[in-house]
Design a protein around this motif. Structure first.
Motif, PDB file in Angstrom:
ATOM      1  N   VAL A  72       0.842  -1.193   0.000  1.00 25.83           N
ATOM      2  CA  VAL A  72       0.000   0.000   0.000  1.00 25.83           C
ATOM      3  C   VAL A  72       0.879   1.247   0.000  1.00 25.83           C
ATOM      4  O   VAL A  72       2.051   1.194   0.387  1.00 25.83           O
ATOM      5  CB  VAL A  72      -0.960   0.033   1.214  1.00 25.83           C
ATOM      6  CG1 VAL A  72      -1.977  -1.089   1.124  1.00 25.83           C
ATOM      7  CG2 VAL A  72      -0.188  -0.041   2.524  1.00 25.83           C
ATOM      8  N   ALA A  73       0.288   2.352  -0.426  1.00 22.79           N
ATOM      9  CA  ALA A  73       1.018   3.622  -0.487  1.00 22.79           C
ATOM     10  C   ALA A  73       0.025   4.760  -0.247  1.00 22.79           C
ATOM     11  O   ALA A  73      -1.191   4.559  -0.240  1.00 22.79           O
ATOM     12  CB  ALA A  73       1.709   3.782  -1.833  1.00 22.79           C
ATOM     13  N   HIS A  74       0.573   5.962  -0.059  1.00 28.42           N
ATOM     14  CA  HIS A  74      -0.250   7.112   0.289  1.00 28.42           C
ATOM     15  C   HIS A  74       0.202   8.348  -0.478  1.00 28.42           C
ATOM     16  O   HIS A  74       1.372   8.479  -0.829  1.00 28.42           O
ATOM     17  CB  HIS A  74      -0.148   7.401   1.791  1.00 28.42           C
ATOM     18  CG  HIS A  74      -0.337   6.206   2.657  1.00 28.42           C
ATOM     19  ND1 HIS A  74      -1.569   5.760   3.040  1.00 28.42           N
ATOM     20  CD2 HIS A  74       0.571   5.331   3.207  1.00 28.42           C
ATOM     21  CE1 HIS A  74      -1.426   4.673   3.790  1.00 28.42           C
ATOM     22  NE2 HIS A  74      -0.140   4.399   3.903  1.00 28.42           N
ATOM     23  N   LYS A  75      -0.742   9.245  -0.693  1.00 32.52           N
ATOM     24  CA  LYS A  75      -0.408  10.593  -1.146  1.00 32.52           C
ATOM     25  C   LYS A  75      -1.445  11.545  -0.569  1.00 32.52           C
ATOM     26  O   LYS A  75      -2.528  11.126  -0.153  1.00 32.52           O
ATOM     27  CB  LYS A  75      -0.346  10.677  -2.664  1.00 32.52           C
ATOM     28  CG  LYS A  75      -1.668  10.561  -3.385  1.00 32.52           C
ATOM     29  CD  LYS A  75      -1.487  10.785  -4.885  1.00 32.52           C
ATOM     30  CE  LYS A  75      -0.889  12.135  -5.187  1.00 32.52           C
ATOM     31  NZ  LYS A  75      -0.727  12.406  -6.636  1.00 32.52           N
ATOM     32  N   ILE A  76      -1.096  12.813  -0.522  1.00 32.33           N
ATOM     33  CA  ILE A  76      -2.021  13.814   0.024  1.00 32.33           C
ATOM     34  C   ILE A  76      -2.627  14.580  -1.137  1.00 32.33           C
ATOM     35  O   ILE A  76      -1.932  15.301  -1.859  1.00 32.33           O
ATOM     36  CB  ILE A  76      -1.297  14.757   1.000  1.00 32.33           C
ATOM     37  CG1 ILE A  76      -0.743  13.938   2.178  1.00 32.33           C
ATOM     38  CG2 ILE A  76      -2.261  15.828   1.509  1.00 32.33           C
ATOM     39  CD1 ILE A  76       0.055  14.748   3.182  1.00 32.33           C
ATOM     40  N   ALA A  77      -3.934  14.402  -1.321  1.00 30.36           N
ATOM     41  CA  ALA A  77      -4.622  15.020  -2.453  1.00 30.36           C
ATOM     42  C   ALA A  77      -5.193  16.382  -2.110  1.00 30.36           C
ATOM     43  O   ALA A  77      -5.316  17.244  -2.980  1.00 30.36           O
ATOM     44  CB  ALA A  77      -5.746  14.097  -2.940  1.00 30.36           C
ATOM     45  N   ALA A  78      -5.567  16.591  -0.819  1.00 28.20           N
ATOM     46  CA  ALA A  78      -6.221  17.847  -0.460  1.00 28.20           C
ATOM     47  C   ALA A  78      -6.044  18.125   1.022  1.00 28.20           C
ATOM     48  O   ALA A  78      -5.930  17.209   1.832  1.00 28.20           O
ATOM     49  CB  ALA A  78      -7.703  17.796  -0.806  1.00 28.20           C
TER      50      ALA A  78
END
Length: 411
Positions: free
Chosen positions: A66-72
């Motif tokens: 799994v991975a993450h990013k910050i969209a907002a």
């Protein structure tokens, strides 16, 4: 196979004052509302810690699925949201990995929470607002079709929590309380030792979170003082002694029924300045397992090497302060003349990986969403309900300003 990536929306930018206009204050608390929210978190800024931690290289904690990013990011204004994003982009190692690898590319800055709820590029929303606002924020996110990770305590009362669970069930959306400690390596290790029977039957259990917050020198608007923010030690600090009782005793193999434990009694010492609880303590019993004394206190430091102490037949286990992110525990023999099979004190070290330790729960959220789950097996709704039930009982019996306050369920 590429990792399953969750695009996060961050609600509230911890450490930056939050306007009451963002959310509805429970009606019975509006009289107490201050003009400013001093959103200081202990442990420091859970909101910014969550955002920072999901920018750390997941391989540092042996994660590749799994991975993450910050969209907002949503805050009181576009400017404050953008300042939060800019601060993340300027982070130092190990938090700079995300910016270098595109996890903050095209992150939107919003001047309201509703815009984050409605952003089609957001998969899950992390809620880091003060606890009296959790229900309104989580409800808004769920109604917007977003998966939710909500900081502890989940809500002000059980009615609010049950409403959120009902919405999540109806809309088939993932919802979890952010009890990050549950997912740390040391939490599994302590369970393994106690549940294996190596130390024999648990005879007595105590757990506390005590910290001298110097309340007399804090402004009334401080979230630990102001009733409008759910002030006092119970709601803010209570999840930490509670998580160890749940993991060790509620999950114990001898607890066959998994019913809520009996709460025998509770006591709160009230803080005269605002009539919130200065300290709270309550005694629980899991039938056939053990009794447990839990305590919170915002007026004095707790013991450095026994924030959790588990007395067992063959020896004891002591966990270092603080209960939110301990790194060590000790297995300790009984006193001279009472020794059993444990003869030598041993130290056991289980540090979290690079970062602050919040990425572990974010990984759990990502896996649950990937697998189509509505709740986490490690942090299920019913266990949040059990702990919320303790808080409701202790608060109502304590006689403080929050004793009879009801939340915003149904509003």
């Amino acid at each position: 196979m590429a990792p399953h990536t969750i695009r996060w929306g961050i609600i509230s930018t911890g450490g930056i004052a939050t306007k009451f206009s963002q959310v509805s204050t429970p009606h019975s608390l509006r009289f107490y509302s201050s003009n400013r929210v001093n959103h200081v978190i202990y442990p420091p800024s859970e909101c910014s810690s969550h955002a920072q931690d999901i920018l750390v290289d997941p391989s540092t904690r042996d994660v590749s699925d799994v991975a993450h990013k910050i969209a907002a990011v949503g805050s009181r204004s576009v400017a404050s949201a953008q300042a939060f994003i800019d601060k993340l982009k300027a982070g130092k190692a190990p938090f700079d990995w995300g910016a270098k690898n595109g996890l903050l590319d095209n992150t939107k800055a919003y001047g309201s929470y509703e815009e984050v709820y409605n952003d089609p590029n957001v998969d899950a929303i992390y809620i880091g607002t003060p606890h009296t606002f959790h229900h309104a924020n989580a409800k808004g996110a769920l109604l917007g079709g977003k998966n939710v990770l909500c900081e502890k305590p989940f809500t002000l009362d059980m009615d609010e929590l049950d409403e959120l669970i009902a919405i999540a069930k109806k809309k088939k959306i993932f919802l979890m309380e952010a009890v990050w400690t549950r997912f740390h390596p040391i939490a599994y290790a302590v369970q393994d030792v106690i549940h294996s029977g190596k130390l024999g039957k648990v005879k007595r259990f105590s757990s506390e979170f005590s910290k001298d917050l110097d309340p007399d020198n804090q402004p009334y608007s401080h979230r630990m003082i102001d009733p409008a923010l759910g002030g006092g030690s119970l709601l803010d600090m209570g999840p930490y002694p509670s998580v160890w009782a749940m993991l060790v005793l509620h999950h114990h193999p001898l607890n066959k029924s998994r019913k809520p434990p009996k709460l025998h009694f509770s006591h709160q010492t009230l803080y005269p300045r605002s009539n919130v609880d200065l300290n709270s303590r309550w005694l629980l019993e899991w039938e056939g397992v053990s009794q447990a004394m839990l305590m919170t206190d915002m007026s004095t430091h707790g013991p450095k090497e026994s924030t959790v102490y588990i007395s067992c037949e063959e020896g004891d286990l002591a966990l270092e302060w603080g209960p939110f992110k301990p790194q060590r525990f000790w297995i300790i023999p009984h006193p001279p003349g009472a020794e059993k099979s444990i003869k030598v004190k041993t130290e056991h070290h289980y540090p979290v990986s690079a970062g602050g330790g919040m990425a572990y729960e974010a990984d759990e959220v990502a896996r649950c969403i990937r697998d189509g789950k509505l709740e986490s097996e490690r942090m299920p709704w019913e266990e949040s309900r059990i702990v919320q039930g303790w808080f409701d009982q202790v608060r109502r019996a304590g006689g403080g300003v929050l004793a009879n306050v009801k939340g915003n369920a149904g509003k």
